[in-house]
Write a protein that holds these residues in place. Structure first.
Motif, PDB file in Angstrom:
ATOM      1  N   PRO A  23       0.802  -1.224   0.000  1.00 14.37           N
ATOM      2  CA  PRO A  23       0.000   0.000   0.000  1.00 14.37           C
ATOM      3  C   PRO A  23       0.838   1.278   0.000  1.00 14.37           C
ATOM      4  O   PRO A  23       0.403   2.313  -0.491  1.00 14.37           O
ATOM      5  N   GLN A  33      -8.300   0.979   0.768  1.00 20.01           N
ATOM      6  CA  GLN A  33      -8.317   1.121   2.229  1.00 20.01           C
ATOM      7  C   GLN A  33      -9.160   2.311   2.656  1.00 20.01           C
ATOM      8  O   GLN A  33      -9.939   2.233   3.604  1.00 20.01           O
ATOM      9  N   ASP A  34      -9.029   3.427   1.952  1.00 18.53           N
ATOM     10  CA  ASP A  34      -9.817   4.619   2.277  1.00 18.53           C
ATOM     11  C   ASP A  34     -11.311   4.335   2.181  1.00 18.53           C
ATOM     12  O   ASP A  34     -12.087   4.744   3.035  1.00 18.53           O
ATOM     13  N   ASP A  37     -12.341   2.148   5.072  1.00 21.74           N
ATOM     14  CA  ASP A  37     -12.329   2.928   6.323  1.00 21.74           C
ATOM     15  C   ASP A  37     -13.651   3.660   6.523  1.00 21.74           C
ATOM     16  O   ASP A  37     -14.184   3.693   7.631  1.00 21.74           O
ATOM     17  N   VAL A  42     -12.056  -3.281   6.905  1.00 21.89           N
ATOM     18  CA  VAL A  42     -10.632  -3.573   7.021  1.00 21.89           C
ATOM     19  C   VAL A  42     -10.135  -4.141   5.699  1.00 21.89           C
ATOM     20  O   VAL A  42     -10.831  -4.930   5.055  1.00 21.89           O
ATOM     21  N   LEU A  43      -8.935  -3.750   5.303  1.00 21.54           N
ATOM     22  CA  LEU A  43      -8.269  -4.319   4.134  1.00 21.54           C
ATOM     23  C   LEU A  43      -7.057  -5.098   4.613  1.00 21.54           C
ATOM     24  O   LEU A  43      -6.241  -4.579   5.375  1.00 21.54           O
ATOM     25  N   LYS A  44      -6.947  -6.355   4.188  1.00 23.21           N
ATOM     26  CA  LYS A  44      -5.794  -7.179   4.535  1.00 23.21           C
ATOM     27  C   LYS A  44      -5.095  -7.597   3.253  1.00 23.21           C
ATOM     28  O   LYS A  44      -5.743  -8.061   2.311  1.00 23.21           O
ATOM     29  N   GLY A  56     -11.082  -7.661   1.608  1.00 24.29           N
ATOM     30  CA  GLY A  56     -11.773  -6.537   2.185  1.00 24.29           C
ATOM     31  C   GLY A  56     -12.925  -7.043   3.039  1.00 24.29           C
ATOM     32  O   GLY A  56     -13.706  -7.889   2.586  1.00 24.29           O
TER      33      GLY A  56
END
Length: 63
Positions: A23, A33-34, A37, A42-44, A56
């Motif tokens: 990222p 991610q934004d 959020d 959550v993004l992994k 996600g």
């Protein structure tokens, strides 16, 4: 792949490339991610020399 649990919607994308997704090195993953959020999600990101897997997690409302 898109799946749902009682608590979250899970969106998963994977490839078998050379890996290296980070990222901090671009705006694509940061943009994802934004967006997560804002939804409380959550993004992994898991990456290795055998590919990358991005998940996600979007929380679902409690009824």
């Amino acid at each position: 792949m898109i799946t749902a649990t009682r608590r979250a919607l899970v969106v998963e994308i994977a490839d078998n490339g050379i890996g290296g997704a980070d990222p901090a090195k671009g705006t694509g993953l940061l943009g994802l991610q934004d967006r997560l959020d804002v939804l409380g999600g959550v993004l992994k990101v898991q990456t290795s020399s055998h590919g990358t897997r991005i998940r996600g997690f979007i929380p679902l409302p409690t009824l």
